[in-house]
Design an enzyme around this catalytic site. Structure first.
Site, short mmCIF file in Angstrom:
data_model
loop_
_atom_site.label_atom_id
_atom_site.label_comp_id
_atom_site.label_asym_id
_atom_site.label_seq_id
_atom_site.Cartn_x
_atom_site.Cartn_y
_atom_site.Cartn_z
N GLY A 45 -6.22 -14.12 0.49
CA GLY A 45 -6.45 -14.60 1.85
C GLY A 45 -7.86 -14.23 2.26
N GLN A 50 -14.92 -12.79 7.93
CA GLN A 50 -15.37 -12.17 6.67
C GLN A 50 -16.49 -12.96 6.00
OE1 GLN A 50 -11.12 -11.75 5.09
NE2 GLN A 50 -12.14 -9.93 4.31
NI NI Z 1 -8.92 -8.50 4.87
#
Ligand code: NI
Length: 183
Positions: A45, A50
């Site tokens: 995931g 990010q």
């Molecule tokens: Ni993470």
């Protein structure tokens, strides 16, 4: 295109992400890039913060762990503007890691069943109940949208034990096979 991963300590990892609309520029390309980045770094995931985008988007493909957790066989999804509406009191503990916290693995307890509303890539709205390991992965990624990471769920003692590793990550001193953006 493979995107670099923003490390823990970078402000974008702690920011609460915003909902998006259909008009968000090059959304399909971003989703493709996120899947490619996730596969290349052996993740199951990845959330938009990010890769440096503070938007409420994450992607999951948990099928690589279906041998251990049969319920995630074929569990591949794009979650846009996700909102968890219910979490079971019943929890299970699993060992978690995160591409933004390389080299750290800790046991975390999370709800075994959740109800979530989200849009898919065509902005079709879904309301879904997810059980078992799929619910764990969703909650991990969903945390990123609220500026949280999995080590926020561990105790003081464990946190003290990983303090040096965290300091190194925050200095960008990591050894990963994927590209990173240092805080
Ligand atoms: Ni993470």
């Amino acid at each position: 295109m493979i995107l670099p991963i923003y490390l823990y300590g970078h402000p974008v990892i702690r920011k609460v992400a915003e909902d998006i609309t259909k008009d968000y520029p090059e959304l399909k390309k971003l989703v493709d890039d996120m899947f490619e980045t996730m596969y290349k770094s052996d993740g199951i995931g990845i959330a938009a913060p990010q890769v440096g985008k503070s938007i409420r988007l994450f992607v999951i493909d948990a099928s690589p762990v279906a041998e251990d957790y049969p319920e995630v066989e074929g569990f591949k999804r794009v979650f846009i503007n996700a909102h968890i509406t219910k979490r079971s009191e019943d929890e299970m503990e699993t060992n978690e890691g995160c591409l933004s916290l390389p080299g750290i693995n800790e046991n975390v307890s999370r709800s075994t069943e959740i109800e979530i509303e989200y849009d898919d890539l065509d902005f079709v709205h879904h309301k879904e109940v997810i059980k078992g390991y799929g619910a764990i992965v969703v909650q991990h990624e969903y945390d990123h949208l609220d500026g949280k990471v999995f080590i926020d769920h561990i105790g003081m003692l464990r946190k003290r034990l990983i303090k040096n590793k965290l300091t190194n990550i925050m200095k960008g001193k990591v050894n990963t096979k994927y590209r990173t953006v240092a805080p």
